[in-house]
Design a protein around this motif. Sequence first.
Motif, mmCIF file in Angstrom:
data_model
loop_
_atom_site.group_PDB
_atom_site.id
_atom_site.type_symbol
_atom_site.label_atom_id
_atom_site.label_comp_id
_atom_site.label_asym_id
_atom_site.label_seq_id
_atom_site.Cartn_x
_atom_site.Cartn_y
_atom_site.Cartn_z
ATOM 1 N N SER A 176 -17.127 68.257 7.260
ATOM 2 C CA SER A 176 -16.626 69.422 7.984
ATOM 3 C C SER A 176 -15.142 69.252 8.302
ATOM 4 O O SER A 176 -14.389 70.225 8.339
ATOM 5 C CB SER A 176 -17.432 69.634 9.270
ATOM 6 O OG SER A 176 -17.409 68.462 10.077
ATOM 7 N N GLU A 177 -14.729 68.019 8.548
ATOM 8 C CA GLU A 177 -13.325 67.683 8.772
ATOM 9 C C GLU A 177 -13.005 66.449 7.932
ATOM 10 O O GLU A 177 -13.537 65.364 8.196
ATOM 11 C CB GLU A 177 -13.070 67.401 10.248
ATOM 12 C CG GLU A 177 -13.341 68.596 11.158
ATOM 13 C CD GLU A 177 -13.140 68.247 12.621
ATOM 14 O OE1 GLU A 177 -11.989 68.342 13.090
ATOM 15 O OE2 GLU A 177 -14.137 67.872 13.270
ATOM 16 N N PRO A 178 -12.143 66.568 6.930
ATOM 17 C CA PRO A 178 -11.969 65.477 5.956
ATOM 18 C C PRO A 178 -11.395 64.191 6.513
ATOM 19 O O PRO A 178 -11.564 63.131 5.914
ATOM 20 C CB PRO A 178 -11.020 66.091 4.906
ATOM 21 C CG PRO A 178 -10.377 67.249 5.580
ATOM 22 C CD PRO A 178 -11.366 67.775 6.563
ATOM 23 N N GLU A 179 -10.735 64.238 7.668
ATOM 24 C CA GLU A 179 -10.122 63.013 8.198
ATOM 25 C C GLU A 179 -11.132 62.094 8.875
ATOM 26 O O GLU A 179 -10.818 60.941 9.182
ATOM 27 C CB GLU A 179 -9.024 63.371 9.190
ATOM 28 C CG GLU A 179 -9.510 64.037 10.460
ATOM 29 C CD GLU A 179 -8.377 64.301 11.444
ATOM 30 O OE1 GLU A 179 -7.295 63.707 11.275
ATOM 31 O OE2 GLU A 179 -8.583 65.111 12.363
ATOM 32 N N ILE A 180 -12.359 62.551 9.100
ATOM 33 C CA ILE A 180 -13.311 61.776 9.896
ATOM 34 C C ILE A 180 -13.769 60.510 9.190
ATOM 35 O O ILE A 180 -13.844 59.433 9.787
ATOM 36 C CB ILE A 180 -14.536 62.638 10.253
ATOM 37 C CG1 ILE A 180 -14.133 63.770 11.211
ATOM 38 C CG2 ILE A 180 -15.645 61.784 10.865
ATOM 39 C CD1 ILE A 180 -15.266 64.730 11.527
ATOM 40 N N TYR A 181 -14.090 60.609 7.891
ATOM 41 C CA TYR A 181 -14.914 59.574 7.271
ATOM 42 C C TYR A 181 -14.137 58.480 6.549
ATOM 43 O O TYR A 181 -14.737 57.512 6.091
ATOM 44 C CB TYR A 181 -15.918 60.231 6.322
ATOM 45 C CG TYR A 181 -16.953 61.028 7.087
ATOM 46 C CD1 TYR A 181 -18.040 60.407 7.688
ATOM 47 C CD2 TYR A 181 -16.811 62.407 7.256
ATOM 48 C CE1 TYR A 181 -18.967 61.124 8.420
ATOM 49 C CE2 TYR A 181 -17.733 63.137 7.989
ATOM 50 C CZ TYR A 181 -18.804 62.492 8.570
ATOM 51 O OH TYR A 181 -19.709 63.201 9.308
ATOM 52 N N ARG A 241 -6.780 78.265 -4.593
ATOM 53 C CA ARG A 241 -6.670 77.289 -3.512
ATOM 54 C C ARG A 241 -7.569 76.102 -3.824
ATOM 55 O O ARG A 241 -8.697 76.281 -4.280
ATOM 56 C CB ARG A 241 -7.071 77.896 -2.173
ATOM 57 C CG ARG A 241 -6.180 79.051 -1.706
ATOM 58 C CD ARG A 241 -6.618 79.543 -0.335
ATOM 59 N NE ARG A 241 -5.736 80.591 0.172
ATOM 60 C CZ ARG A 241 -5.931 81.883 -0.025
ATOM 61 N NH1 ARG A 241 -6.983 82.291 -0.734
ATOM 62 N NH2 ARG A 241 -5.096 82.774 0.469
ATOM 63 N N MET A 242 -7.072 74.909 -3.548
ATOM 64 C CA MET A 242 -7.852 73.695 -3.786
ATOM 65 C C MET A 242 -8.196 73.056 -2.447
ATOM 66 O O MET A 242 -7.389 73.073 -1.510
ATOM 67 C CB MET A 242 -7.069 72.706 -4.643
ATOM 68 C CG MET A 242 -7.862 71.473 -5.046
ATOM 69 S SD MET A 242 -6.992 70.394 -6.209
ATOM 70 C CE MET A 242 -5.837 69.576 -5.094
ATOM 71 N N LYS A 243 -9.405 72.495 -2.349
ATOM 72 C CA LYS A 243 -9.803 71.771 -1.141
ATOM 73 C C LYS A 243 -10.677 70.599 -1.525
ATOM 74 O O LYS A 243 -11.176 70.511 -2.654
ATOM 75 C CB LYS A 243 -10.528 72.691 -0.161
ATOM 76 C CG LYS A 243 -11.809 73.279 -0.691
ATOM 77 C CD LYS A 243 -12.542 74.092 0.379
ATOM 78 C CE LYS A 243 -13.108 73.225 1.468
ATOM 79 N NZ LYS A 243 -13.961 73.963 2.414
ATOM 80 N N ASP A 244 -10.843 69.684 -0.569
ATOM 81 C CA ASP A 244 -11.684 68.524 -0.830
ATOM 82 C C ASP A 244 -13.137 68.949 -0.948
ATOM 83 O O ASP A 244 -13.566 69.958 -0.383
ATOM 84 C CB ASP A 244 -11.534 67.501 0.293
ATOM 85 C CG ASP A 244 -12.086 68.027 1.615
ATOM 86 O OD1 ASP A 244 -13.131 67.548 2.065
ATOM 87 O OD2 ASP A 244 -11.458 68.940 2.201
ATOM 88 N N SER A 245 -13.917 68.159 -1.675
ATOM 89 C CA SER A 245 -15.339 68.460 -1.845
ATOM 90 C C SER A 245 -16.172 67.213 -1.564
ATOM 91 O O SER A 245 -16.484 66.926 -0.417
ATOM 92 C CB SER A 245 -15.596 69.008 -3.255
ATOM 93 O OG SER A 245 -16.942 69.371 -3.430
ATOM 94 N N LEU A 246 -16.489 66.418 -2.580
ATOM 95 C CA LEU A 246 -17.382 65.277 -2.393
ATOM 96 C C LEU A 246 -16.604 64.027 -1.997
ATOM 97 O O LEU A 246 -15.641 63.648 -2.660
ATOM 98 C CB LEU A 246 -18.165 65.010 -3.684
ATOM 99 C CG LEU A 246 -19.315 64.010 -3.575
ATOM 100 C CD1 LEU A 246 -20.439 64.573 -2.703
ATOM 101 C CD2 LEU A 246 -19.857 63.661 -4.965
ATOM 102 N N HIS A 247 -17.055 63.385 -0.919
ATOM 103 C CA HIS A 247 -16.505 62.103 -0.485
ATOM 104 C C HIS A 247 -17.477 61.003 -0.927
ATOM 105 O O HIS A 247 -18.687 61.118 -0.722
ATOM 106 C CB HIS A 247 -16.358 62.068 1.028
ATOM 107 C CG HIS A 247 -15.392 63.080 1.579
ATOM 108 N ND1 HIS A 247 -14.456 62.770 2.541
ATOM 109 C CD2 HIS A 247 -15.215 64.400 1.306
ATOM 110 C CE1 HIS A 247 -13.754 63.843 2.846
ATOM 111 N NE2 HIS A 247 -14.202 64.861 2.115
ATOM 112 N N VAL A 248 -16.950 59.940 -1.518
ATOM 113 C CA VAL A 248 -17.777 58.872 -2.093
ATOM 114 C C VAL A 248 -17.472 57.553 -1.399
ATOM 115 O O VAL A 248 -16.304 57.213 -1.163
ATOM 116 C CB VAL A 248 -17.541 58.754 -3.613
ATOM 117 C CG1 VAL A 248 -18.259 57.527 -4.184
ATOM 118 C CG2 VAL A 248 -18.017 60.012 -4.329
#
Length: 409
Positions: free
Chosen positions: A118-123, A293-300
Amino acid sequence: MTTDLRVLDRSEWDHWYGRLELAFGGVLETQEERALYRELAEVDRSLGVWDGDECVGTAGAFSFRMSVPGGAFVPAAGVTMVSVAATHRRRGVLTSMMRRQLDDVREWGEPLAVLTASEPEIYGRFGYGIATHLLNLEIDTNRVRIAAPAGTDGVRLRFAPVTDAAEACERIYRRTIGVRPGMFARTPGWERLPLLDPPSEREGASPMQCVLAERDGEVVGFVRFHNKPQWGASGPDGSIIVRQLDAVDPAAYAALWRFVCGIDLTSSVTVRNRPVDDPLLSMVSDIRRCVVRMKDSLHVRLVDVGTALAARTYQTPVDVVFEVADTFCPWNEGRWRLTGDMKGASCERTQDAPDLALSVAELGAAYLGGVSLSSLAGAGRVRELREGALAVASLAFGSDPAPWLPHGF
């Protein structure tokens, strides 16, 4: 604060899920959505943090098999339904759940953990790297035309009830999941996820519609979409909202895009979640009339560095020693020698001098081939310790086509 972190009991699920909804704003899902997620939920892989009788933290993990470069499907924990009550923020609740969850994933023998944030900086602080991106497009269909390759006119299109067409659409998905890294082999029940059609997801448009593309009586593609009629001072100004579109060949793909861009009484098409190298970008007549527009999707997250890196293949031969930092999962720290090519790979502990130094988050970002090690080095996140090693490793890690996550979880 005294809290109790434990595996969820089935009898606690409704309360647990209600706390999740509250943490994300308190808007309740439809009964259909809730029923599906209750069915899909793996309760024995779900965690709750309790303060007395109140659930103040939630986290789950689906059992997925994810496609990786080379076409293999690798076990991956699909981290989901993560929340912390607004009353219990900044008290270590999230960290405690991430600690327990990654320990569990390691014990389950799954070398990867993946999530959408939900917020990319968290993980990032837990070792996750952004591995795939997606495109959102808004196409001005009054100005844009779709280039049609040979065979497009031979594709027949027909409307079909969404539920009646579901199995045919799922067959198309199964034919395409091995093409790109980052896609999941859907287990029973997950085929119902794309059929959910809550009014909250329609943006004021019609219920979901479905059109099938056929050739010689065989379904070769489909599109699910919403039609949003609107009228302005000068006439019709409706829009089409594309939910999913896929096909097995360029002609069927072009036929479906030409259809949605040519529907009467509309002047725009809104597209959510397309690959960054989508062929659509080469089909449109004027890319400047498509707001992209580009945004983040899957975090691995690599839970087991050696097993994860050995599970995929590499575009070009590679023999490189990584110095890996991983403070959150220290069993990954140290030097790993990766050797591999298009046929396979191995990754073992070594005492040899390192060629590249990076954290496990950078390995996660580069793992599916959509983010280059060279670009991470340009950001100061990868250090080259042996001249020439970065260029070789970066090329080997790449993927063509780009990785993509077609749906959330």
